[in-house]
Design a protein around this motif. Structure first.
Motif, PDB file in Angstrom:
ATOM      1  N   TYR A 176       0.842  -1.200   0.000  1.00 27.60           N
ATOM      2  CA  TYR A 176       0.000   0.000   0.000  1.00 27.60           C
ATOM      3  C   TYR A 176       0.874   1.246   0.000  1.00 27.60           C
ATOM      4  O   TYR A 176       0.666   2.172  -0.795  1.00 27.60           O
ATOM      5  CB  TYR A 176      -0.926   0.000   1.214  1.00 27.60           C
ATOM      6  CG  TYR A 176      -1.551   1.346   1.492  1.00 27.60           C
ATOM      7  CD1 TYR A 176      -2.655   1.778   0.771  1.00 27.60           C
ATOM      8  CD2 TYR A 176      -1.007   2.198   2.460  1.00 27.60           C
ATOM      9  CE1 TYR A 176      -3.219   3.038   1.006  1.00 27.60           C
ATOM     10  CE2 TYR A 176      -1.565   3.444   2.699  1.00 27.60           C
ATOM     11  CZ  TYR A 176      -2.662   3.856   1.968  1.00 27.60           C
ATOM     12  OH  TYR A 176      -3.188   5.099   2.201  1.00 27.60           O
ATOM     13  N   TYR A 177       1.862   1.283   0.902  1.00 27.80           N
ATOM     14  CA  TYR A 177       2.743   2.451   0.994  1.00 27.80           C
ATOM     15  C   TYR A 177       3.552   2.648  -0.285  1.00 27.80           C
ATOM     16  O   TYR A 177       3.720   3.771  -0.762  1.00 27.80           O
ATOM     17  CB  TYR A 177       3.695   2.301   2.172  1.00 27.80           C
ATOM     18  CG  TYR A 177       3.071   2.520   3.532  1.00 27.80           C
ATOM     19  CD1 TYR A 177       2.347   3.670   3.821  1.00 27.80           C
ATOM     20  CD2 TYR A 177       3.228   1.577   4.548  1.00 27.80           C
ATOM     21  CE1 TYR A 177       1.792   3.874   5.077  1.00 27.80           C
ATOM     22  CE2 TYR A 177       2.679   1.777   5.809  1.00 27.80           C
ATOM     23  CZ  TYR A 177       1.960   2.921   6.060  1.00 27.80           C
ATOM     24  OH  TYR A 177       1.426   3.122   7.313  1.00 27.80           O
ATOM     25  N   GLU A 178       4.057   1.558  -0.834  1.00 26.55           N
ATOM     26  CA  GLU A 178       4.865   1.653  -2.050  1.00 26.55           C
ATOM     27  C   GLU A 178       4.034   2.182  -3.215  1.00 26.55           C
ATOM     28  O   GLU A 178       4.499   3.016  -4.000  1.00 26.55           O
ATOM     29  CB  GLU A 178       5.456   0.277  -2.395  1.00 26.55           C
ATOM     30  CG  GLU A 178       6.505  -0.229  -1.421  1.00 26.55           C
ATOM     31  CD  GLU A 178       7.809   0.542  -1.506  1.00 26.55           C
ATOM     32  OE1 GLU A 178       8.000   1.294  -2.491  1.00 26.55           O
ATOM     33  OE2 GLU A 178       8.643   0.393  -0.597  1.00 26.55           O
ATOM     34  N   HIS A 179       2.809   1.691  -3.328  1.00 30.88           N
ATOM     35  CA  HIS A 179       1.937   2.157  -4.413  1.00 30.88           C
ATOM     36  C   HIS A 179       1.613   3.638  -4.243  1.00 30.88           C
ATOM     37  O   HIS A 179       1.632   4.404  -5.216  1.00 30.88           O
ATOM     38  CB  HIS A 179       0.645   1.337  -4.416  1.00 30.88           C
ATOM     39  CG  HIS A 179      -0.352   1.769  -5.458  1.00 30.88           C
ATOM     40  ND1 HIS A 179      -0.157   1.555  -6.806  1.00 30.88           N
ATOM     41  CD2 HIS A 179      -1.532   2.436  -5.344  1.00 30.88           C
ATOM     42  CE1 HIS A 179      -1.182   2.056  -7.487  1.00 30.88           C
ATOM     43  NE2 HIS A 179      -2.027   2.592  -6.620  1.00 30.88           N
ATOM     44  N   LEU A 180       1.337   4.039  -3.003  1.00 29.19           N
ATOM     45  CA  LEU A 180       1.039   5.445  -2.740  1.00 29.19           C
ATOM     46  C   LEU A 180       2.238   6.324  -3.079  1.00 29.19           C
ATOM     47  O   LEU A 180       2.097   7.371  -3.724  1.00 29.19           O
ATOM     48  CB  LEU A 180       0.654   5.626  -1.269  1.00 29.19           C
ATOM     49  CG  LEU A 180       0.357   7.054  -0.791  1.00 29.19           C
ATOM     50  CD1 LEU A 180      -0.801   7.660  -1.590  1.00 29.19           C
ATOM     51  CD2 LEU A 180       0.049   7.063   0.699  1.00 29.19           C
ATOM     52  N   ALA A 181       3.427   5.903  -2.666  1.00 27.63           N
ATOM     53  CA  ALA A 181       4.637   6.673  -2.957  1.00 27.63           C
ATOM     54  C   ALA A 181       4.865   6.779  -4.464  1.00 27.63           C
ATOM     55  O   ALA A 181       5.259   7.841  -4.964  1.00 27.63           O
ATOM     56  CB  ALA A 181       5.843   6.026  -2.276  1.00 27.63           C
ATOM     57  N   ASP A 182       4.621   5.695  -5.187  1.00 29.45           N
ATOM     58  CA  ASP A 182       4.781   5.718  -6.650  1.00 29.45           C
ATOM     59  C   ASP A 182       3.851   6.752  -7.281  1.00 29.45           C
ATOM     60  O   ASP A 182       4.250   7.475  -8.210  1.00 29.45           O
ATOM     61  CB  ASP A 182       4.488   4.331  -7.238  1.00 29.45           C
ATOM     62  CG  ASP A 182       5.610   3.340  -6.973  1.00 29.45           C
ATOM     63  OD1 ASP A 182       6.719   3.770  -6.603  1.00 29.45           O
ATOM     64  OD2 ASP A 182       5.368   2.130  -7.126  1.00 29.45           O
ATOM     65  N   GLU A 183       2.615   6.829  -6.790  1.00 25.76           N
ATOM     66  CA  GLU A 183       1.660   7.800  -7.329  1.00 25.76           C
ATOM     67  C   GLU A 183       2.110   9.237  -7.069  1.00 25.76           C
ATOM     68  O   GLU A 183       1.738  10.149  -7.815  1.00 25.76           O
ATOM     69  CB  GLU A 183       0.274   7.571  -6.719  1.00 25.76           C
ATOM     70  CG  GLU A 183      -0.413   6.306  -7.197  1.00 25.76           C
ATOM     71  CD  GLU A 183      -1.864   6.261  -6.772  1.00 25.76           C
ATOM     72  OE1 GLU A 183      -2.743   6.642  -7.572  1.00 25.76           O
ATOM     73  OE2 GLU A 183      -2.116   5.868  -5.617  1.00 25.76           O
ATOM     74  N   LEU A 184       2.918   9.418  -6.031  1.00 25.18           N
ATOM     75  CA  LEU A 184       3.389  10.751  -5.661  1.00 25.18           C
ATOM     76  C   LEU A 184       4.788  11.045  -6.188  1.00 25.18           C
ATOM     77  O   LEU A 184       5.369  12.076  -5.876  1.00 25.18           O
ATOM     78  CB  LEU A 184       3.394  10.882  -4.131  1.00 25.18           C
ATOM     79  CG  LEU A 184       2.021  10.808  -3.460  1.00 25.18           C
ATOM     80  CD1 LEU A 184       2.174  10.604  -1.960  1.00 25.18           C
ATOM     81  CD2 LEU A 184       1.223  12.087  -3.747  1.00 25.18           C
ATOM     82  N   ASN A 185       5.320  10.103  -6.984  1.00 22.26           N
ATOM     83  CA  ASN A 185       6.683  10.237  -7.489  1.00 22.26           C
ATOM     84  C   ASN A 185       7.661  10.415  -6.327  1.00 22.26           C
ATOM     85  O   ASN A 185       8.535  11.294  -6.344  1.00 22.26           O
ATOM     86  CB  ASN A 185       6.794  11.421  -8.452  1.00 22.26           C
ATOM     87  CG  ASN A 185       8.113  11.429  -9.218  1.00 22.26           C
ATOM     88  OD1 ASN A 185       8.714  10.377  -9.461  1.00 22.26           O
ATOM     89  ND2 ASN A 185       8.573  12.613  -9.589  1.00 22.26           N
ATOM     90  N   ALA A 186       7.493   9.572  -5.308  1.00 22.37           N
ATOM     91  CA  ALA A 186       8.296   9.665  -4.093  1.00 22.37           C
ATOM     92  C   ALA A 186       8.837   8.288  -3.714  1.00 22.37           C
ATOM     93  O   ALA A 186       8.409   7.259  -4.249  1.00 22.37           O
ATOM     94  CB  ALA A 186       7.454  10.222  -2.944  1.00 22.37           C
ATOM     95  N   LYS A 187       9.783   8.283  -2.790  1.00 21.92           N
ATOM     96  CA  LYS A 187      10.264   7.064  -2.157  1.00 21.92           C
ATOM     97  C   LYS A 187       9.673   7.004  -0.759  1.00 21.92           C
ATOM     98  O   LYS A 187       9.443   8.033  -0.126  1.00 21.92           O
ATOM     99  CB  LYS A 187      11.791   7.039  -2.081  1.00 21.92           C
ATOM    100  CG  LYS A 187      12.481   7.001  -3.444  1.00 21.92           C
ATOM    101  CD  LYS A 187      12.219   5.683  -4.143  1.00 21.92           C
ATOM    102  CE  LYS A 187      12.985   5.601  -5.468  1.00 21.92           C
ATOM    103  NZ  LYS A 187      12.710   4.324  -6.176  1.00 21.92           N
TER     104      LYS A 187
END
Length: 264
Positions: A176-187
């Protein structure tokens, strides 16, 4: 008896008085936004259906007020199930027959998947006045959350982004966290596990990043966000040629209240 539901917001809980105050402040903002949206909806209905008499207008706009409550899963005088039972008595007295429970949690961890459903199940067994209880999705799953976080990152004005989450012992929560970070162009970095905040910041510095935005993915300021701030400040001293820009948690803001009110 009104067909509109009453709203029961669940937070984690804290010993920090400021956190408790922030939770009640958010409750008030949400309530105001729901009431405002409800009035606008009713006025639109009246106009579209040519119901223009003052008596009809007054009847609709003076319908039972919105009822909300905020309760904590932990670190509270009452267990969550007891708080919900007490709220069910209150809403019944005010003519409501349904409660919608909104977990103000940011990830599908143990509290969301196990603890809160168990507390609700226990409460339902104790409610004997006909009031029904419905559990809604957790806050982090709301459709506007990605945009809200994107706006907060944009305010920090840095292309290199790190989203700091608490972390969970449930493996799937990482997805969940990884997918959210990907959507935000973040790590993503975690407070309670690896990759840590320090590791992610140092890895970015190692590849030449000079301006790094760090956004705590937490509901309110508190002990953990204070410790995050202290860690970032320490790293800033260690790397004076790099600009570390620390954002704020979601907090008691109109933007968050509007997001929740729209979901409701």
């Amino acid at each position: 008896m009104t067909t509109s539901p009453a709203y029961f917001f669940v937070i984690h809980g804290s010993r920090n008085r400021k956190t408790k105050s922030a939770a009640f402040g958010l409750q008030q903002l949400i309530t105001s936004r729901i009431e405002f949206n409800d009035i606008v909806t009713q006025q639109d209905y009246l106009e579209n259906n040519l119901l223009s008499s003052k008596s009809q207008m007054a009847s609709m706009l003076n319908s039972p007020k919105i009822l909300t409550e905020v309760a904590a899963l932990e670190l509270a005088p009452l267990a969550l199930n007891k708080s919900l039972v007490n709220f069910a008595q209150k809403v019944h007295l005010h003519g409501f027959s349904k409660i919608k429970v909104f977990p103000l949690f940011l990830a599908p961890g143990v509290h969301v998947q196990k603890d809160i459903p168990l507390e609700i199940s226990s409460a339902i067994k104790q409610i004997d006045n006909g009031v029904t209880v419905e559990l809604s999705i957790f806050l982090g799953k709301y459709s506007g959350m990605v945009q809200l976080l994107a706006d907060k990152f944009s305010e920090l004005s840095a292309q290199t982004r790190i989203l700091v989450a608490h972390g969970s012992r449930l493996p799937k929560v990482d997805d969940y966290y990884e997918h959210l970070a990907d959507e935000l162009n973040a790590k993503v970095a975690y407070w309670s596990k690896n990759p840590s905040i320090s590791r992610q910041i140092k890895d970015n510095i190692a590849v030449g990043k000079k301006r790094i935005a760090i956004l705590p993915y937490f509901l309110f300021p508190g002990k953990i966000t204070n410790e995050i701030a202290a860690e970032v400040a320490s790293l800033q001293i260690e790397y004076p040629d790099v600009e570390l820009i620390l954002g704020q948690p979601l907090g008691t803001t109109e933007a968050l209240a509007e997001l929740i009110a729209k979901e409701i």
